[in-house]
Scaffold this active site. Structure first.
Site, PDB file in Angstrom:
ATOM      1  N   GLU A  39       0.842  -1.192   0.000  1.00 47.05           N
ATOM      2  CA  GLU A  39       0.000   0.000   0.000  1.00 47.05           C
ATOM      3  C   GLU A  39       0.887   1.255   0.000  1.00 47.05           C
ATOM      4  O   GLU A  39       1.933   1.290   0.658  1.00 47.05           O
ATOM      5  CB  GLU A  39      -0.863  -0.040   1.260  1.00 47.05           C
ATOM      6  CG  GLU A  39      -1.786   1.124   1.494  1.00 47.05           C
ATOM      7  CD  GLU A  39      -2.548   0.992   2.811  1.00 47.05           C
ATOM      8  OE1 GLU A  39      -3.547   1.704   2.981  1.00 47.05           O
ATOM      9  OE2 GLU A  39      -2.145   0.165   3.674  1.00 47.05           O
ATOM     10  N   LYS A 109      -9.490   2.177  -1.990  1.00 43.01           N
ATOM     11  CA  LYS A 109      -9.707   1.525  -0.700  1.00 43.01           C
ATOM     12  C   LYS A 109     -11.083   1.853  -0.131  1.00 43.01           C
ATOM     13  O   LYS A 109     -11.444   3.026   0.029  1.00 43.01           O
ATOM     14  CB  LYS A 109      -8.600   1.957   0.267  1.00 43.01           C
ATOM     15  CG  LYS A 109      -8.593   1.200   1.593  1.00 43.01           C
ATOM     16  CD  LYS A 109      -7.359   1.589   2.400  1.00 43.01           C
ATOM     17  CE  LYS A 109      -7.243   0.809   3.690  1.00 43.01           C
ATOM     18  NZ  LYS A 109      -6.000   1.141   4.409  1.00 43.01           N
ATOM     19  N   CYS A 144      -5.269  -3.462   2.614  1.00 41.92           N
ATOM     20  CA  CYS A 144      -5.002  -3.400   4.043  1.00 41.92           C
ATOM     21  C   CYS A 144      -6.258  -3.570   4.895  1.00 41.92           C
ATOM     22  O   CYS A 144      -6.804  -4.654   4.969  1.00 41.92           O
ATOM     23  CB  CYS A 144      -4.251  -2.103   4.363  1.00 41.92           C
ATOM     24  SG  CYS A 144      -3.325  -2.137   5.921  1.00 41.92           S
TER      25      CYS A 144
END
Length: 269
Positions: A39, A109, A144
């Site tokens: 990331e 995300k 994540c």
């Protein structure tokens, strides 16, 4: 069969050119079909506010994007890399998917973590699958903190993912429990490229924020077991060969199919 490479390294905050050079060095001579990077691997992680993140961000015509396109073509591989994506006056914590041949896709995300909420806009791309152009393999992407939401991995599985690729900047020690569960409960491979190192920033009030990233990049088998895992601090590329087709039969015994046995009418949320 397919080769996947997980790249674990320590990006330098605010030094994208140096970080790209570091990535190129780590991947020199690597033969693979999928390259998975952490990331925000081009910029570092610890932004303090939206203005700072926006300044560091780039659109799809940026230098980092050109680098990843070239990397995909040179390796004839799908490249998945976290970056700060600029779209007008908004900035997203995104993953670029660069395919050999020049095609680009972007996942934004969905579930922001900690101070990301004051730095980035909530992702609006939704979950989707990318077909590898040279291999029979369907790849889903989450980033994540998305791992904490089983709906993310299940959505990708229902869309047909064989592998869930997860660029990460993980700071806890509990994620291994959840990531392994995501692999087991969906019968998919889960690939995690986490960064290592520590970033320390001075806050507006004069205090400091220090984040130490836990490394441990890993490929989980569809049984939930780690196939291979890096340690917490090494800068390292793990390359493994897997068979994505083994994930498509969702039976785990003669009677139970993970997906067909679902009873959504009884589920909440």
């Amino acid at each position: 069969m397919l080769k996947i490479s997980l790249v674990q390294f320590t990006p330098e905050f605010g030094a994208p050119a140096k970080n790209l050079q570091h990535i190129a060095g780590l991947l020199n001579g690597v033969e693979t079909d999928i390259i998975l990077l952490p990331e925000l691997c081009t910029t570092g992680y610890s932004f303090l506010n939206q203005a700072e993140a926006l300044t560091a961000s780039e659109g799809l015509d940026g230098e980092s994007i050109a680098f990843f396109k070239q990397l995909a073509n040179e390796h004839k591989a799908m490249v998945i890399a976290g970056f700060a994506e600029r779209d007008g006056e908004k900035v997203y914590n995104s993953a670029l998917i660069a395919l050999p041949g020049g095609e680009l896709k972007v996942y934004r995300k969905t579930h922001l973590f900690f101070r990301e909420k004051v730095c980035f806009s909530e992702g609006n791309s939704g979950f989707f699958i990318v077909d590898h152009p040279l291999k029979d393999c369907k790849v889903g992407i989450m980033i994540c903190n998305d791992w904490r939401y089983p709906e993310a991995a299940r959505s990708l599985t229902l869309l047909g993912a064989d592998i869930i690729a997860c660029p990460s900047n993980l700071v806890s020690n509990v994620w291994g429990i959840g990531m392994a569960a995501r692999a087991l409960e969906n019968k998919v491979y889960v690939a995690v490229a986490n960064r290592c190192g520590t970033e320390t920033r001075q806050m507006d009030d004069g205090s400091t924020q220090s984040l130490t990233f836990t490394g441990g990049s890993v490929l989980y088998n569809f049984t939930g077991e780690p196939i291979e895992q890096a340690d917490k601090t090494e800068q390292h590329v793990i390359t493994l060969e897997i068979d994505p087709l083994l994930t498509r039969d969702k039976f785990f015994n003669a009677y139970n199919d993970l997906l067909n046995d679902r009873r959504p009418k009884f589920y909440l949320g």
